[in-house]
Design a protein around this motif. Structure first.
Motif, PDB file in Angstrom:
ATOM      1  N   GLY A  83      47.335  46.269  46.242  1.00  0.00           N
ATOM      2  CA  GLY A  83      46.996  46.051  48.027  1.00  0.00           C
ATOM      3  C   GLY A  83      48.614  45.673  47.874  1.00  0.00           C
ATOM      4  N   TRP A  84      48.682  45.661  49.647  1.00  0.00           N
ATOM      5  CA  TRP A  84      49.849  45.853  50.130  1.00  0.00           C
ATOM      6  C   TRP A  84      49.362  43.612  50.768  1.00  0.00           C
ATOM      7  CZ3 TRP A  84      48.472  49.885  53.104  1.00  0.00           C
ATOM      8  CH2 TRP A  84      49.365  51.013  53.002  1.00  0.00           C
ATOM      9  N   PRO A  85      50.186  43.104  50.784  1.00  0.00           N
ATOM     10  CA  PRO A  85      49.791  41.708  51.212  1.00  0.00           C
ATOM     11  C   PRO A  85      48.628  41.909  52.500  1.00  0.00           C
ATOM     12  CG  PRO A  85      52.538  41.840  50.792  1.00  0.00           C
ATOM     13  CD  PRO A  85      51.820  43.332  50.710  1.00  0.00           C
ATOM     14  N   GLU A  86      47.909  40.724  52.704  1.00  0.00           N
ATOM     15  CA  GLU A  86      46.849  40.555  53.812  1.00  0.00           C
ATOM     16  C   GLU A  86      47.896  40.218  55.630  1.00  0.00           C
ATOM     17  OE1 GLU A  86      43.817  38.141  53.355  1.00  0.00           O
ATOM     18  OE2 GLU A  86      44.165  38.115  51.273  1.00  0.00           O
ATOM     19  N   GLY A  87      46.706  40.845  55.893  1.00  0.00           N
ATOM     20  CA  GLY A  87      47.413  40.915  57.540  1.00  0.00           C
ATOM     21  C   GLY A  87      47.693  42.474  57.494  1.00  0.00           C
ATOM     22  N   SER A  88      47.691  43.190  57.497  1.00  0.00           N
ATOM     23  CA  SER A  88      47.951  44.306  57.194  1.00  0.00           C
ATOM     24  C   SER A  88      46.291  45.556  58.070  1.00  0.00           C
ATOM     25  CB  SER A  88      48.777  45.714  56.951  1.00  0.00           C
ATOM     26  OG  SER A  88      48.073  45.885  56.291  1.00  0.00           O
ATOM     27  N   PRO A  89      46.598  45.663  58.487  1.00  0.00           N
ATOM     28  CA  PRO A  89      44.638  46.549  58.868  1.00  0.00           C
ATOM     29  C   PRO A  89      44.263  47.010  58.013  1.00  0.00           C
ATOM     30  CG  PRO A  89      45.510  46.297  61.027  1.00  0.00           C
ATOM     31  CD  PRO A  89      46.572  45.685  59.830  1.00  0.00           C
ATOM     32  N   VAL A  90      45.527  48.103  57.994  1.00  0.00           N
ATOM     33  CA  VAL A  90      45.008  49.458  57.002  1.00  0.00           C
ATOM     34  C   VAL A  90      44.727  48.769  55.071  1.00  0.00           C
ATOM     35  CG1 VAL A  90      46.030  51.617  55.874  1.00  0.00           C
ATOM     36  CG2 VAL A  90      46.104  51.123  58.146  1.00  0.00           C
ATOM     37  N   GLY A  91      45.583  47.897  55.220  1.00  0.00           N
ATOM     38  CA  GLY A  91      45.832  47.111  54.149  1.00  0.00           C
ATOM     39  C   GLY A  91      44.120  46.674  53.458  1.00  0.00           C
ATOM     40  N   ASP A  92      44.033  45.678  54.162  1.00  0.00           N
ATOM     41  CA  ASP A  92      42.353  44.857  54.334  1.00  0.00           C
ATOM     42  C   ASP A  92      41.912  45.654  54.285  1.00  0.00           C
ATOM     43  OD1 ASP A  92      44.707  43.079  54.224  1.00  0.00           O
ATOM     44  OD2 ASP A  92      44.166  42.035  57.080  1.00  0.00           O
ATOM     45  N   ASP A  93      41.522  46.729  55.043  1.00  0.00           N
ATOM     46  CA  ASP A  93      40.461  47.887  54.929  1.00  0.00           C
ATOM     47  C   ASP A  93      40.019  48.134  53.833  1.00  0.00           C
ATOM     48  OD1 ASP A  93      38.289  49.584  56.511  1.00  0.00           O
ATOM     49  OD2 ASP A  93      39.274  50.705  56.116  1.00  0.00           O
ATOM     50  N   ARG A  94      41.815  48.424  53.210  1.00  0.00           N
ATOM     51  CA  ARG A  94      41.220  49.492  51.711  1.00  0.00           C
ATOM     52  C   ARG A  94      40.676  48.052  49.993  1.00  0.00           C
ATOM     53  NH1 ARG A  94      46.512  53.830  52.384  1.00  0.00           N
ATOM     54  NH2 ARG A  94      46.293  54.512  54.297  1.00  0.00           N
ATOM     55  N   ARG A  95      41.384  46.764  50.839  1.00  0.00           N
ATOM     56  CA  ARG A  95      41.490  46.560  49.737  1.00  0.00           C
ATOM     57  C   ARG A  95      39.594  45.851  49.945  1.00  0.00           C
ATOM     58  NH1 ARG A  95      43.784  42.398  50.911  1.00  0.00           N
ATOM     59  NH2 ARG A  95      45.999  42.471  49.226  1.00  0.00           N
ATOM     60  N   ALA A  96      39.093  45.903  50.941  1.00  0.00           N
ATOM     61  CA  ALA A  96      37.746  45.264  52.046  1.00  0.00           C
ATOM     62  C   ALA A  96      36.566  46.752  51.057  1.00  0.00           C
ATOM     63  CB  ALA A  96      37.122  45.471  52.824  1.00  0.00           C
ATOM     64  N   GLY A  97      36.873  47.801  50.593  1.00  0.00           N
ATOM     65  CA  GLY A  97      36.672  49.134  49.934  1.00  0.00           C
ATOM     66  C   GLY A  97      36.450  49.156  48.886  1.00  0.00           C
ATOM     67  N   TRP A  98      37.549  48.676  48.097  1.00  0.00           N
ATOM     68  CA  TRP A  98      37.522  48.286  47.031  1.00  0.00           C
ATOM     69  C   TRP A  98      36.320  46.776  46.203  1.00  0.00           C
ATOM     70  CZ3 TRP A  98      39.961  43.371  44.047  1.00  0.00           C
ATOM     71  CH2 TRP A  98      39.376  43.558  42.868  1.00  0.00           C
ATOM     72  N   LEU A  99      36.835  45.854  47.220  1.00  0.00           N
ATOM     73  CA  LEU A  99      35.976  45.166  47.149  1.00  0.00           C
ATOM     74  C   LEU A  99      34.473  44.855  46.892  1.00  0.00           C
ATOM     75  CD1 LEU A  99      37.294  41.869  49.088  1.00  0.00           C
ATOM     76  CD2 LEU A  99      36.165  41.583  46.362  1.00  0.00           C
ATOM     77  N   ALA A 100      34.142  45.890  48.336  1.00  0.00           N
ATOM     78  CA  ALA A 100      32.662  46.167  48.075  1.00  0.00           C
ATOM     79  C   ALA A 100      32.143  47.450  46.843  1.00  0.00           C
ATOM     80  CB  ALA A 100      32.563  46.722  49.181  1.00  0.00           C
TER      81      ALA A 100
END
Lengths: 334, 334
Positions: free
Chosen positions: A184-201
């Motif tokens: 993903g992108w470095p933490e801090g971008s809302p879009v990127g964090d949202d996508r990362r959270a999707g992966w985590l889940a």
DNA sequence: CGAACCGATTTGATCGTTCATATTCCAATA
DNA sequence: TATTGGAATATGAACGATCAAATCGGTTCG
């Protein structure tokens, strides 16, 4: 007015035929409509615009010069928006803003000269001055992408990154990959964090989940390749990588090639956005439904135009998995 | 008119201050100008448009949906055009045309409703109906790219593919590569043939010229890689390849990787257009001077607007070599 | 001293449409 | 028969600017 003369009615009746057909007697309606057709009459927009005090056009700020286009969907989005706009009786007017200039000035100008009625925003940044200003001035607008700063802004349409990545992860598991990592992108971008959270889940549900299987990189092919390499080593032999963007996925793709790992059959790869990059490199990706997005956005803005107030509620649309060779485990021999 | 009232003059004087300052007494001019500034007065475009019978806008047909954007410069061109347009007091209105529809209809419509005054054409095809129609109807337009069909159409600005490729070839020789091959599109496209001819002329001057060092492929990364592979084999160890586009060059780039040939240090590679693809993959490319192109085009169209007839003579601009790692022979060790 | 001229400014008309308000016509009703 | 109502259509004004022609002051000149 030529048509009025030809049909033997007043100009107002012609106007009514076009704008308020129900007010006109059926017989007259047919007669005038025939003349309109025959003479190819099209109401002059300048005159309409002057009288009605609206432009029937929306402004679209194009990417600043020098901005990255590779793996960017905004160019494709503009096309879809243009197509949709026609159905909604809007035109799209492009404009650019010098980076070292007041970004609001051009918006103000276009409105002041009545060139546009409102705006289609993209790339809303953190602390973006535009939504607030537009809202404060009662200017119709929609944003492609949530305005994360302020949940009270509801004029937006967005794609569900969380669910999208989740769908991608499930797709990979269904294809038989046993582990799924995330780039993903470095933490801090809302879009990127949202996508990362999707992966985590989604990946978290699997037995073999390893939260360490992730890396981050800026939106750049070369940097992504470097960031992905170590991750890909540990995914060898049946693992898969899902990325926050096609650009990152392309980086991973080149890294796989360099490592001598077969894309798809050995390690799966999924990108996000389904840009031309994904298509050209046969990378599975999550397609943003750009046509639907454009349509929804114009619905929202038309609502504002008609009712004078922003439409309530943002809309979240679902991306869909477009499968290509990069997530196809094995071409079946026969 | 507010300003007229505030300045104690008539509306016409305000109009003159803006459009014919020389007619106004210096003192009055200053006074009115001050009020205009103070009140932030901007003439209403709809009213101007109605009275002057012109829209101050140009139409730009966007790529059909589904069209390739990878390695395409048109999206970047639209941005430059938008920027340039502002300086020329034009706005750009995008529109799309359904492929299975009369391509002229939308042009006609935009003119009829006075939404635009003219058009900026791109991607003029062989036997393109648009230039002829526009010319016949006296509609101002310019084409990005020669209208090869008919030399009597002179409203165009183009990039010199012949010289550009020549410059690329000389650059490669200067870098120390001993042979330069060419990867182009199949014969028959004027642009492609022009670029190939540029290679023939420039590479032909070298002692080690081998006319067999060429291949062709459609504009597709995968196909280009396949077409380039055999050629690259014979260029191993000090040869170089120049391509008709960045997309083709990217194909060659992936082929080089697959063949285990070091890009740049072993075999040189040059693309054409200098799109994001070239930048992202560090491929040397020939940059189209898009800003200058846009500027020239708008000059031509403004000329038409002022004089009522097309400006004479097309303009050919020179692309420039943008050097990157793919044509850098050796990073000097120290 | 009046005519002619000139620069500076104003006035009235106009672009093509829509809005607000008549007007016309006809049928239904008192 | 006169009145009312309503549907269909027509008329005048307005949107905000520019164009063309008129007006206004002030010089110059015969």
């Amino acid at each position: 007015m030529d048509v009025a003369l030809a049909a033997g009615v007043s100009r107002q009746t012609v106007s009514n035929v076009i704008n308020n057909p129900h007010r006109v007697a059926p017989q007259t309606l047919a007669l005038v409509a025939r003349e309109i057709e025959r003479l190819g009459f099209k109401p002059n927009r300048a005159a309409q615009s002057l009288r009605r005090r609206k432009a029937d056009a929306l402004g679209f700020q194009v990417n600043a010069v020098g901005e990255r286009r590779l793996g960017n969907i905004l160019d494709a989005f503009l096309v879809e928006l243009t197509v949709s706009a026609r159905r909604h009786d809007f035109h799209i007017v492009t404009f650019a803003v010098d980076s070292h200039e007041d970004p609001i000035a051009e918006y103000e100008h276009l409105l002041a000269v009545q060139m546009v009625d409102g705006f289609v925003l993209t790339s809303t940044r953190h602390a973006d001055p535009r939504p607030g200003w537009l809202l404060a001035n009662g200017v119709p607008f929609v944003s492609f992408g949530r305005v994360w700063d302020d949940p009270s802004f509801t004029s937006w349409v967005d794609v569900d990154g969380f669910s999208g990545v989740g769908a991608g992860v499930r797709h990979l598991f269904a294809q038989g990959y046993d582990r799924v990592g995330f780039l993903g992108w470095p933490e801090g971008s809302p879009v990127g964090d949202d996508r990362r959270a999707g992966w985590l889940a989604a990946a978290g549900e699997s037995a073999a989940f390893d939260a360490g299987l992730q890396a981050s990189s800026p939106q750049d092919v070369h940097a992504a390749a470097a960031a992905a390499a170590p991750l890909l080593e540990s995914l060898r032999g049946g693992g898969a990588l899902i990325c926050a963007s096609d650009t990152l996925a392309l980086g991973a793709w080149t890294a796989l090639r360099d490592l001598g790992i077969a894309v798809g059959s050995d390690v799966g790869l999924v990108g996000f956005d389904d840009t031309d990059v994904a298509e050209s490199f046969a990378i599975t990706s999550l397609r943003q439904p750009l046509a639907d997005i454009a349509d929804s956005m114009l619905d929202l803005i038309a609502h504002h135009g008609r009712h004078g107030s922003p439409a309530p509620g943002g809309q979240v649309l679902q991306p869909i998995v477009v499968q290509r060779a990069s997530s196809t485990r094995k071409s079946r021999k026969r």
